[in-house]
Design a protein around this motif. Structure first.
Motif, PDB file in Angstrom:
ATOM      1  N   THR A   9       0.844  -1.195   0.000  1.00 53.98           N
ATOM      2  CA  THR A   9       0.000   0.000   0.000  1.00 53.98           C
ATOM      3  C   THR A   9       0.884   1.252   0.000  1.00 53.98           C
ATOM      4  N   PRO A  10       0.334   2.389  -0.430  1.00 55.14           N
ATOM      5  CA  PRO A  10       1.093   3.636  -0.331  1.00 55.14           C
ATOM      6  C   PRO A  10       1.541   3.923   1.101  1.00 55.14           C
ATOM      7  N   ASP A  11       0.695   3.621   2.093  1.00 57.03           N
ATOM      8  CA  ASP A  11       1.077   3.830   3.494  1.00 57.03           C
ATOM      9  C   ASP A  11       2.336   3.040   3.855  1.00 57.03           C
ATOM     10  N   PHE A  12       2.378   1.782   3.451  1.00 51.84           N
ATOM     11  CA  PHE A  12       3.544   0.955   3.749  1.00 51.84           C
ATOM     12  C   PHE A  12       4.779   1.469   3.015  1.00 51.84           C
ATOM     13  N   LEU A  13       4.631   1.789   1.722  1.00 51.31           N
ATOM     14  CA  LEU A  13       5.745   2.290   0.923  1.00 51.31           C
ATOM     15  C   LEU A  13       6.346   3.549   1.539  1.00 51.31           C
ATOM     16  N   PHE A  14       5.495   4.527   1.855  1.00 50.28           N
ATOM     17  CA  PHE A  14       6.002   5.807   2.322  1.00 50.28           C
ATOM     18  C   PHE A  14       6.469   5.772   3.775  1.00 50.28           C
ATOM     19  N   THR A  35       0.162  11.926  -3.029  1.00 49.58           N
ATOM     20  CA  THR A  35       0.948  12.976  -2.392  1.00 49.58           C
ATOM     21  C   THR A  35       0.504  13.227  -0.950  1.00 49.58           C
ATOM     22  N   ARG A  36      -0.787  13.202  -0.709  1.00 52.60           N
ATOM     23  CA  ARG A  36      -1.284  13.422   0.657  1.00 52.60           C
ATOM     24  C   ARG A  36      -0.719  12.374   1.609  1.00 52.60           C
ATOM     25  N   ILE A  37      -0.719  11.122   1.195  1.00 48.49           N
ATOM     26  CA  ILE A  37      -0.189  10.042   2.036  1.00 48.49           C
ATOM     27  C   ILE A  37       1.327  10.182   2.176  1.00 48.49           C
ATOM     28  N   LEU A  38       2.007  10.516   1.084  1.00 50.82           N
ATOM     29  CA  LEU A  38       3.450  10.706   1.131  1.00 50.82           C
ATOM     30  C   LEU A  38       3.818  11.768   2.157  1.00 50.82           C
ATOM     31  N   LYS A  39       3.102  12.884   2.163  1.00 48.52           N
ATOM     32  CA  LYS A  39       3.401  13.981   3.088  1.00 48.52           C
ATOM     33  C   LYS A  39       3.154  13.603   4.547  1.00 48.52           C
ATOM     34  N   GLN A  40       2.310  12.598   4.798  1.00 51.42           N
ATOM     35  CA  GLN A  40       2.097  12.132   6.170  1.00 51.42           C
ATOM     36  C   GLN A  40       3.352  11.486   6.741  1.00 51.42           C
ATOM     37  N   TYR A  41       4.131  10.850   5.878  1.00 58.59           N
ATOM     38  CA  TYR A  41       5.281  10.075   6.338  1.00 58.59           C
ATOM     39  C   TYR A  41       6.628  10.743   6.036  1.00 58.59           C
TER      40      TYR A  41
END
Length: 117
Positions: A9-14, A35-41
């Motif tokens: 998932t994007p969450d796991f990747l980032f 991008t929103r998920i990336l910026k969280q991590y």
């Protein structure tokens, strides 16, 4: 920490990227769906450490990352450069890979499969 799944998932990747990147790394993001998920991590740790577009436009990310890596090389700096590019945006500037090779640039490119329909 998000769990590993297949596909990841994007969450796991980032979250994984945030753990393994250097503290002073330069990140370039062109993955509109994520991008929103990336910026969280992946946080901007200092000025000049996170680049993305202010509006939608495709094809800037890979050449921008190549330019940043070239600047690091030419100025003798050694900051890690990481490009996170969506699979669609990646296709707009694939020729930047040739530039990266010709200049022996130190650059990590992550192509996210956005699975947009």
């Amino acid at each position: 920490m998000p769990k590993a799944t297949t596909p990841i998932t994007p969450d796991f990747l980032f979250s994984t990227l945030a753990q393994v990147k250097h503290e002073n790394a330069i990140s370039v993001a062109e993955t509109a769906s994520n991008t929103r998920i990336l910026k969280q991590y992946v946080k901007a740790t200092s000025p000049g450490s996170f680049f993305t577009t202010a509006a939608s436009g495709l094809g800037f990310g890979l050449p921008a990352a190549a330019g940043l890596a070239l600047a690091q090389q030419r100025t003798g700096q050694n900051r890690q450069v990481i490009a996170v590019i969506g699979d669609g945006a990646f296709q707009y500037s694939i020729q930047a890979l040739y530039t990266m090779t010709q200049h022996h640039l130190s650059l990590t490119v992550i192509v996210a499969r956005n699975e947009e329909q």
